[in-house]
Write a protein that holds these residues in place. Sequence first.
Motif, PDB file in Angstrom:
ATOM      1  N   ILE A 228     -24.758  16.115  -6.474  1.00  0.00           N
ATOM      2  CA  ILE A 228     -26.132  15.605  -6.307  1.00  0.00           C
ATOM      3  C   ILE A 228     -27.039  16.267  -7.342  1.00  0.00           C
ATOM      4  O   ILE A 228     -27.042  17.498  -7.488  1.00  0.00           O
TER       5      ILE A 228
ATOM      6  N   ASP B 120     -24.133   7.672   0.472  1.00  0.00           N
ATOM      7  CA  ASP B 120     -25.037   8.814   0.264  1.00  0.00           C
ATOM      8  C   ASP B 120     -24.656   9.976   1.172  1.00  0.00           C
ATOM      9  O   ASP B 120     -24.586  11.123   0.731  1.00  0.00           O
TER      10      ASP B 120
ATOM     11  N   ASP C 296     -31.995   8.441  -1.014  1.00  0.00           N
ATOM     12  CA  ASP C 296     -31.094   7.794  -1.964  1.00  0.00           C
ATOM     13  C   ASP C 296     -30.800   8.803  -3.074  1.00  0.00           C
ATOM     14  O   ASP C 296     -31.589   8.966  -3.994  1.00  0.00           O
ATOM     15  N   PHE C 297     -29.673   9.502  -2.959  1.00  0.00           N
ATOM     16  CA  PHE C 297     -29.321  10.544  -3.924  1.00  0.00           C
ATOM     17  C   PHE C 297     -28.980   9.955  -5.284  1.00  0.00           C
ATOM     18  O   PHE C 297     -28.458   8.844  -5.379  1.00  0.00           O
TER      19      PHE C 297
ATOM     20  N   GLY D 282     -33.884   8.167  -8.124  1.00  0.00           N
ATOM     21  CA  GLY D 282     -33.654   8.331  -6.683  1.00  0.00           C
ATOM     22  C   GLY D 282     -34.914   8.081  -5.875  1.00  0.00           C
ATOM     23  O   GLY D 282     -34.883   7.410  -4.837  1.00  0.00           O
TER      24      GLY D 282
ATOM     25  N   THR E 167     -30.236   5.110   4.787  1.00  0.00           N
ATOM     26  CA  THR E 167     -29.695   5.026   3.437  1.00  0.00           C
ATOM     27  C   THR E 167     -29.359   3.582   3.079  1.00  0.00           C
ATOM     28  O   THR E 167     -29.245   2.721   3.945  1.00  0.00           O
TER      29      THR E 167
END
Length: 328
Positions: A130, A213, A113-114, A274, A208
């Motif tokens: 990111i 993502d 999970d960015f 994150g 994700t």
Amino acid sequence: APSPLGQDGLAARPPRGRQHCRISDQETDGKTSAASSNDFSDPIYKEIAITNGYINRMTREELRSKLAEFKLETRGVKDVLKKRLKNYYKKQKLMQKEYINGDSCYDYICVVDFEATCEEGNPPEFVHEIIEFPVVLVNTRTLEIEDTFQQYVKPEINPKLSDFCISLTGITQDIVDKADIFPQVLQNVIDWMRQRELGTKYSYSMLTDGSWDMSKFLNIQCRISRIKYPSFAKKWINIRKSYGNFYKVPRNQTKLTIMLENLGMNYDGRPHSGLDDSKNIARIAIRMLQDGCDLRVNERIHGGQLMTVSSSVPLEGAPAPQMPRYRN
């Protein structure tokens, strides 16, 4: 009518980890798709359909009582409890008939999970980069988080974080100033995954919360960093889709906090961290595996476009991670 739930040796006994994985996410109402080679005229499917009807008529307290008898999780909304009990009964029945293939799910799931740069109101021209790359490694046999990875990333296009981004993510300017740029962090992720023999000794898939993502953040970041999109992340499990299909809930019921709430869990940690988001997504994945969900790849990126992967496609793990080449 007497309850069919105690018959045929289905007395209460604690399930050990994840016994077998290959069960269809389809409801069984006289028909099923547990394995295409099965003879669905077998009386076992009628038994399962009758039991499902019986479970559908149970109150929430009756469901919780029966789940407790089988040493299963009793938290969650009524629809979740029904699905949990139906799947447990179905799994036991099909295992008795040896209809379930035990080796058709991934050994590991990598939850990502960015966190990315952002501005208040998300102006359409803003380019997201990111700034946090977390990975949470879930062992699908032990149903535990086995390991975690977390590194921050230095943004290049907008190196100064907005106040909105800092307050949302908890990531400070000092943290990103001291971080490596994205290609180096990606190399570190790949080294970490290879040390754990993912894609060589063990099968795995990325997972994700939603499709953006990979299809948005990673896709854009690779263009910014002038590297090709990594092959190991071209397919993934979108847990929102899996959750919605498995528990039969509408799309607006698949936000992270709502999924946790419906499963009887609270968010643990700091929202929009994150790593903490990834850990909470992993908790949902583990509960779904316990409930009998067959988590498998359902989305992919091809030519920069997001595409759906059919559940009928043979199960295939992601390739061993390799650092992508630089773009010309």
